[in-house]
Design an enzyme around this catalytic site. Sequence first.
Site, short mmCIF file in Angstrom:
data_model
loop_
_atom_site.label_atom_id
_atom_site.label_comp_id
_atom_site.label_asym_id
_atom_site.label_seq_id
_atom_site.Cartn_x
_atom_site.Cartn_y
_atom_site.Cartn_z
N GLY A 10 0.43 11.20 16.90
CA GLY A 10 1.41 11.49 15.81
C GLY A 10 2.02 13.02 15.64
N ASP A 35 -6.21 0.53 17.58
CA ASP A 35 -5.14 0.14 16.66
C ASP A 35 -5.90 -0.35 15.33
OD1 ASP A 35 -3.07 -1.40 15.39
OD2 ASP A 35 -2.57 -2.15 17.39
N TYR A 60 0.75 4.40 8.66
CA TYR A 60 2.07 3.73 8.68
C TYR A 60 3.19 4.53 7.90
CZ TYR A 60 5.34 -0.52 8.06
OH TYR A 60 6.74 -1.06 8.01
N THR A 61 4.23 5.22 8.74
CA THR A 61 4.83 6.21 8.10
C THR A 61 6.12 5.81 7.71
OG1 THR A 61 5.13 7.27 10.22
CG2 THR A 61 3.61 7.94 8.52
N TYR A 124 5.35 2.17 0.52
CA TYR A 124 4.66 3.32 1.38
C TYR A 124 3.80 3.95 0.29
CZ TYR A 124 3.93 7.87 3.77
OH TYR A 124 3.45 8.95 4.24
N LYS A 128 -0.61 4.36 0.35
CA LYS A 128 -1.06 5.74 0.67
C LYS A 128 -2.12 5.97 -0.65
CE LYS A 128 -0.64 8.09 3.49
NZ LYS A 128 -1.49 8.07 4.82
N1 LIG Z 1 6.15 12.09 8.05
C1 LIG Z 1 6.13 12.78 6.95
O1 LIG Z 1 7.22 13.07 6.30
C2 LIG Z 1 5.05 12.68 5.97
C3 LIG Z 1 5.11 13.23 4.45
C4 LIG Z 1 4.18 13.10 3.70
C5 LIG Z 1 2.84 12.67 4.14
N2 LIG Z 1 2.71 12.30 5.42
C6 LIG Z 1 1.23 11.89 5.81
O2 LIG Z 1 0.80 12.63 6.85
C7 LIG Z 1 0.04 12.17 7.93
C8 LIG Z 1 0.67 12.18 9.36
O3 LIG Z 1 1.96 11.98 9.48
P1 LIG Z 1 3.00 12.02 10.69
O4 LIG Z 1 4.03 12.71 10.25
O5 LIG Z 1 1.91 12.88 11.57
O6 LIG Z 1 3.01 10.70 10.88
P2 LIG Z 1 3.52 9.91 12.55
O7 LIG Z 1 4.16 11.25 13.32
O8 LIG Z 1 4.31 8.67 12.29
O9 LIG Z 1 2.25 9.66 13.13
C9 LIG Z 1 1.49 8.53 12.86
C10 LIG Z 1 0.61 8.05 13.88
O10 LIG Z 1 -0.01 7.07 13.42
C11 LIG Z 1 -0.11 6.03 14.48
N3 LIG Z 1 -0.19 4.61 13.79
C12 LIG Z 1 0.60 3.86 13.36
N4 LIG Z 1 0.25 2.47 13.08
C13 LIG Z 1 -0.95 2.69 13.65
C14 LIG Z 1 -1.98 1.81 14.03
N5 LIG Z 1 -1.69 0.57 13.64
N6 LIG Z 1 -3.51 1.96 14.54
C15 LIG Z 1 -3.28 3.42 15.16
N7 LIG Z 1 -2.46 4.26 14.84
C16 LIG Z 1 -1.19 3.89 14.30
C17 LIG Z 1 1.22 6.18 15.00
O11 LIG Z 1 1.11 5.55 16.23
P3 LIG Z 1 2.67 5.24 17.15
O12 LIG Z 1 3.25 6.68 17.46
O13 LIG Z 1 2.33 4.32 18.07
O14 LIG Z 1 3.45 4.46 16.17
C18 LIG Z 1 1.48 7.71 15.08
O15 LIG Z 1 0.66 8.18 16.18
C19 LIG Z 1 0.14 10.73 7.45
O16 LIG Z 1 -0.91 10.36 6.60
C20 LIG Z 1 1.47 10.50 6.68
O17 LIG Z 1 1.44 9.57 5.73
C21 LIG Z 1 3.66 12.16 6.47
#
Ligand SMILES: NC(=O)c1ccc[n+]([C@@H]2O[C@H](COP(=O)([O-])OP(=O)(O)OC[C@H]3O[C@@H](n4cnc5c(N)ncnc54)[C@H](OP(=O)(O)O)[C@@H]3O)[C@@H](O)[C@H]2O)c1
Length: 289
Positions: A10, A35, A60-61, A124, A128
Site C-alpha cells: 500500500g 489475505d 480496506y480503504t 469505512y 476503522k
Molecule cells: N488513504 C487515505 O487517504 C487514508 C486516510 C486516513 C487513514 N488511512 C489509513 O492509513 C492506512 C494506510 O492507508 P494507505 O493509504 O496506505 O492505503 P492503501 O494504499 O489502500 O493500502 C492498503 C493496502 O492494504 C491492502 N489490502 C486491502 N485488502 C486487503 C486484504 N484483504 N488482505 C491484505 N491486504 C489487503 C491493499 O492491497 P491491494 O493493493 O492489493 O488492494 C493495499 O496494499 C490504512 O489503515 C488506512 O485506513 C488512509
Amino acid sequence: MKVLLIGSEGQVGQELKRVLIEPLRVVGLSRQQLDLSNLDQIYPTVVEHRPDWVINAAAYTAVDQAEREPELASQINAQAPAILAKAAAACNAAMVHLSTDYVFDGAQGRPYIETDSPCPMNCYGKSKLAGEVAVQQANPHHLIVRTAWVYGSHGKSNFVKTMLRLGAEREIIKVVSDQIGAPTWAKDIALTVAHMINLPVSKTAGIYHYTNSGVISWYDFAIAIFAEAIHLGLLTKAPEVIPITTADYPTLARRPANSALSCTKITELLGHYPPYWRESLRKMLSELV
Ligand SMILES: NC(=O)c1ccc[n+]([C@@H]2O[C@H](COP(=O)([O-])OP(=O)(O)OC[C@H]3O[C@@H](n4cnc5c(N)ncnc54)[C@H](OP(=O)(O)O)[C@@H]3O)[C@@H](O)[C@H]2O)c1
C-alpha cells in the site's frame, strides 16, 4: 528487532519498507502473501514469524465501496486487526495499527484530540473505529496512529495522482471546497512510525493523531498540486479549477466536513512538529520528476 509489516504494497506500506532499515529485520507481507479476508490464516502466519512488532498498514480503504460491502470492510478493518493484535500479544510483540480521521463526524469545529469521542458517519469509518477498539482490547502494547488524506508516489491511486492525470487531460476540473483536512504524505507517516517503534512501548502505548501540519480544503489542495506540478515541469499548464460544494458532488459515503486532527500529543512525543503539508507535497512531486 524483527518487524512483521502487513500490507507492504500500500501507499504507507511501501514507504515503511523503505524507511525501516537495519538493524531492524523487516518481513513485508503483501495481500498475495497474507489475505486478511482469510481470517483463519492470520494468527498462524504471525506466530510463525515470531515478530517483536507487527505493523498493520493494510486496510480496506475504498470509502464509497465500503457502503456496498460493509461486511468485507469490517472483516479487513476490524476482525483482521483484532486477530493480528491477539497474535502479536501471543508473541509478546507490540502492534502499530493505522487508523483514520473518518472515525470523527467533522462537526466539532476545532481539531480533534485523541480523547474526543469518535462518531463515524460512514461504513469505512465505523469499520476503522471497530478495528481500533479491537486492537486496544487484544494487545495493551499498541500504537494506534490516526492519519488523514494520505498520498504518496507509491501505491495505487490517490488525490495527487488523480489531479495530475486530470490536469493533463482536461481544461476544467471541479473540486469540493467545503471539506477541510490535512493532506499527509505517506513517507512522513512511515518516518513517524519508524521513530515511534524505537521508543519503549510500555511508556508510549495509546492512540496518536498524525497528519502533516496545516489545514486546507480539497480545492486548495488541487490548486497547490497544479502550481507545484507546473513549477517542477510535471504539467505544462494548469486547468481551471472550479470550487464546488459537497452537495454538488454526491458520493455513496458521507464524509466529515472538518476532520482536522490535533497533533499536539505526537509532537510532544517526537519533539518536533509534523512537516508543513506544502513542503511534503513538493517533496512527493519531486519524486515523480
Ligand atoms: N488513504 C487515505 O487517504 C487514508 C486516510 C486516513 C487513514 N488511512 C489509513 O492509513 C492506512 C494506510 O492507508 P494507505 O493509504 O496506505 O492505503 P492503501 O494504499 O489502500 O493500502 C492498503 C493496502 O492494504 C491492502 N489490502 C486491502 N485488502 C486487503 C486484504 N484483504 N488482505 C491484505 N491486504 C489487503 C491493499 O492491497 P491491494 O493493493 O492489493 O488492494 C493495499 O496494499 C490504512 O489503515 C488506512 O485506513 C488512509
